[in-house]
Design an enzyme around this catalytic site. Structure first.
Site, PDB file in Angstrom:
ATOM      1  N   CYS A  12      -1.849  -3.476   5.717  1.00 32.36           N
ATOM      2  CA  CYS A  12      -2.103  -2.513   4.641  1.00 32.36           C
ATOM      3  C   CYS A  12      -2.734  -3.286   3.479  1.00 32.36           C
ATOM      4  O   CYS A  12      -2.815  -4.515   3.506  1.00 32.36           O
ATOM      5  CB  CYS A  12      -0.794  -1.869   4.197  1.00 32.36           C
ATOM      6  N   HIS A  40       6.620  -9.368   8.910  1.00 29.61           N
ATOM      7  CA  HIS A  40       7.419  -9.355  10.134  1.00 29.61           C
ATOM      8  C   HIS A  40       6.533  -9.484  11.362  1.00 29.61           C
ATOM      9  O   HIS A  40       6.468  -8.583  12.178  1.00 29.61           O
ATOM     10  CB  HIS A  40       8.228  -8.070  10.222  1.00 29.61           C
ATOM     11  N   HIS A  72       7.256  -7.379  -1.257  1.00 33.31           N
ATOM     12  CA  HIS A  72       8.423  -6.585  -1.662  1.00 33.31           C
ATOM     13  C   HIS A  72       8.858  -6.828  -3.104  1.00 33.31           C
ATOM     14  O   HIS A  72       9.634  -6.054  -3.650  1.00 33.31           O
ATOM     15  CB  HIS A  72       9.648  -6.961  -0.802  1.00 33.31           C
ATOM     16  N   CYS A  94       3.249  -6.428  -4.262  1.00 29.56           N
ATOM     17  CA  CYS A  94       2.227  -5.381  -4.128  1.00 29.56           C
ATOM     18  C   CYS A  94       2.161  -4.565  -5.420  1.00 29.56           C
ATOM     19  O   CYS A  94       3.204  -4.219  -5.983  1.00 29.56           O
ATOM     20  CB  CYS A  94       2.583  -4.476  -2.953  1.00 29.56           C
ATOM     21  N   GLU A 125      12.899  -4.780  -1.313  1.00 27.82           N
ATOM     22  CA  GLU A 125      12.107  -4.104  -2.358  1.00 27.82           C
ATOM     23  C   GLU A 125      13.032  -3.369  -3.332  1.00 27.82           C
ATOM     24  O   GLU A 125      12.846  -3.418  -4.550  1.00 27.82           O
ATOM     25  CB  GLU A 125      11.137  -3.108  -1.720  1.00 27.82           C
ATOM     26  N   THR A 162       8.760   2.468  -2.067  1.00 29.67           N
ATOM     27  CA  THR A 162       7.361   2.827  -1.771  1.00 29.67           C
ATOM     28  C   THR A 162       7.161   3.443  -0.384  1.00 29.67           C
ATOM     29  O   THR A 162       6.277   4.268  -0.202  1.00 29.67           O
ATOM     30  CB  THR A 162       6.440   1.582  -1.876  1.00 29.67           C
ATOM     31  N   CYS A 190       4.045   4.941  -1.646  1.00 26.55           N
ATOM     32  CA  CYS A 190       2.735   4.445  -1.233  1.00 26.55           C
ATOM     33  C   CYS A 190       2.404   5.227   0.039  1.00 26.55           C
ATOM     34  O   CYS A 190       3.182   5.215   0.995  1.00 26.55           O
ATOM     35  CB  CYS A 190       2.800   2.949  -0.955  1.00 26.55           C
ATOM     36  N   SER A 261       2.135  -5.177   9.618  1.00 26.57           N
ATOM     37  CA  SER A 261       2.174  -6.639   9.612  1.00 26.57           C
ATOM     38  C   SER A 261       1.428  -7.251  10.804  1.00 26.57           C
ATOM     39  O   SER A 261       1.623  -8.415  11.132  1.00 26.57           O
ATOM     40  CB  SER A 261       3.635  -7.107   9.591  1.00 26.57           C
TER      41      SER A 261
HETATM   42  S1  SF4 Z   1       3.594  -0.674  -0.951  1.00 25.51           S
HETATM   43 FE1  SF4 Z   1       2.119   0.095   0.545  1.00 25.51          FE
HETATM   44  S2  SF4 Z   1       0.294  -1.209   0.298  1.00 25.51           S
HETATM   45 FE2  SF4 Z   1       2.011  -2.219  -0.729  1.00 25.51          FE
HETATM   46  S3  SF4 Z   1       2.812  -3.636   0.796  1.00 25.51           S
HETATM   47 FE3  SF4 Z   1       4.033  -1.760   0.942  1.00 25.51          FE
HETATM   48  S4  SF4 Z   1       2.997  -0.529   2.529  1.00 25.51           S
HETATM   49 FE4  SF4 Z   1       1.582  -2.132   1.894  1.00 25.51          FE
END
Ligand code: SF4
Length: 279
Positions: A12, A40, A72, A94, A125, A162, A190, A261
């Site tokens: 991503c 991972h 994270h 991110c 996260e 997210t 996200c 990943s």
């Molecule tokens: S928040 Fe979205 S873009 Fe950011 S690392 Fe996680 S999955 Fe990927």
């Protein structure tokens, strides 16, 4: 045999950005470890290890002067500890996660009580987001848990880990609206994960067999395999060597999906092998 690769498969935006930052730092001659496995995927982790980049569980375990913070994110205490120890952090948090951290902090500062995070309590996260909001928010995983909170006539702030789905987040917001006086929603989801899941579902409906690539411990890959299995025969593999010729006997259409990943080279290697053994 036609092979369709699910749109948005593999890294991503956030993971690609982190990998680019790490690669550039390494090429610039910097030497570092990562705080937890950067992604991972066993092959990526092994590749990093071969360059001397180890995944450590805490700053006490490293002998390097630079440590990578993964996508994270981490609680502020980690930045403080690093400063005390004279360790520099290469921060690949991110930007979407960073938004969630700021949102939680803002809601607490603005006096919303409780601030609710829809997510998984033990996920790194979420631990990071909590830390950036003085550990004041409560974490819930379902609308039932929201209903159990004492929020009647209170001003509630709500945000999301997210990667939570729209449906789960919306159902928790709805539950909060039943009782609270005010509900301030910050949409910190996200959409990448959900978009990939939807695209996997669409492809799985059209093909005879699906191959889903990603680490066995990658939850987003396992989820893609579950989704694909609902519509067609699906196999979850980590490496092209696991592909079996009989999976493709009499098959005309193959779908390929990959978790967040999974590096691009691995997707290419799987597609190449499918072409070879299915020819
Ligand atoms: S928040 Fe979205 S873009 Fe950011 S690392 Fe996680 S999955 Fe990927």
């Amino acid at each position: 045999m036609k092979i369709t690769i699910v749109e948005g498969s593999g890294f991503c935006f956030g993971v690609q950005r982190a990998m680019d930052m790490i690669e550039k730092a390494y090429e610039d001659g910097l030497r570092f470890d990562t705080l937890g496995p950067i992604i991972h995927n066993p092959f990526v982790v092994k590749d990093l290890e071969s360059k001397g980049i180890r995944a450590v569980d805490s700053l006490d375990q490293t002998d390097k002067k630079i440590v990578v913070v993964r996508t994270h994110g981490v609680p502020p205490q980690v930045y403080e500890e690093a400063e005390k120890k004279g360790i520099k952090l290469l921060d690949t948090t991110c930007p979407f996660v960073f938004n969630a951290q700021s949102a939680a902090r803002r809601l607490v500062e603005e006096g919303y009580d409780p601030v609710i995070i829809v997510g998984k309590k033990e996920h790194p996260e979420v631990i990071g987001i909590l830390g950036h909001a003085w550990n004041k928010p409560v974490v819930v995983g379902s609308p039932e848990e929201v209903e159990k909170l004492n929020i009647a006539n209170r001003r509630v702030g709500i945000l999301s880990q997210t990667t939570m789905t729209f449906d789960l987040f919306a159902s928790c917001v709805r539950a909060a609206m039943k009782y609270a006086k005010e509900v301030h929603v910050i949409n910190t989801r996200c959409a990448t994960t959900e978009r990939r899941q939807k695209a996997t579902m669409e492809v799985a409906q059209k093909v005879d067999v699906m191959v889903v690539i990603g680490g066995r411990n990658s939850s987003n890959t396992k989820r893609l395999h579950e989704i694909a299995s609902k519509y067609t025969r699906s196999y979850h593999i980590e490496h092209p060597d696991e592909l079996k010729k009989e999976w493709f006997d009499g098959v005309e259409n193959v779908g390929v999906a990959a978790g967040a990943s999974t590096p691009p080279w691995l997707i290419e290697a799987v597609v190449k092998k499918i072409k070879e053994i299915g020819a």
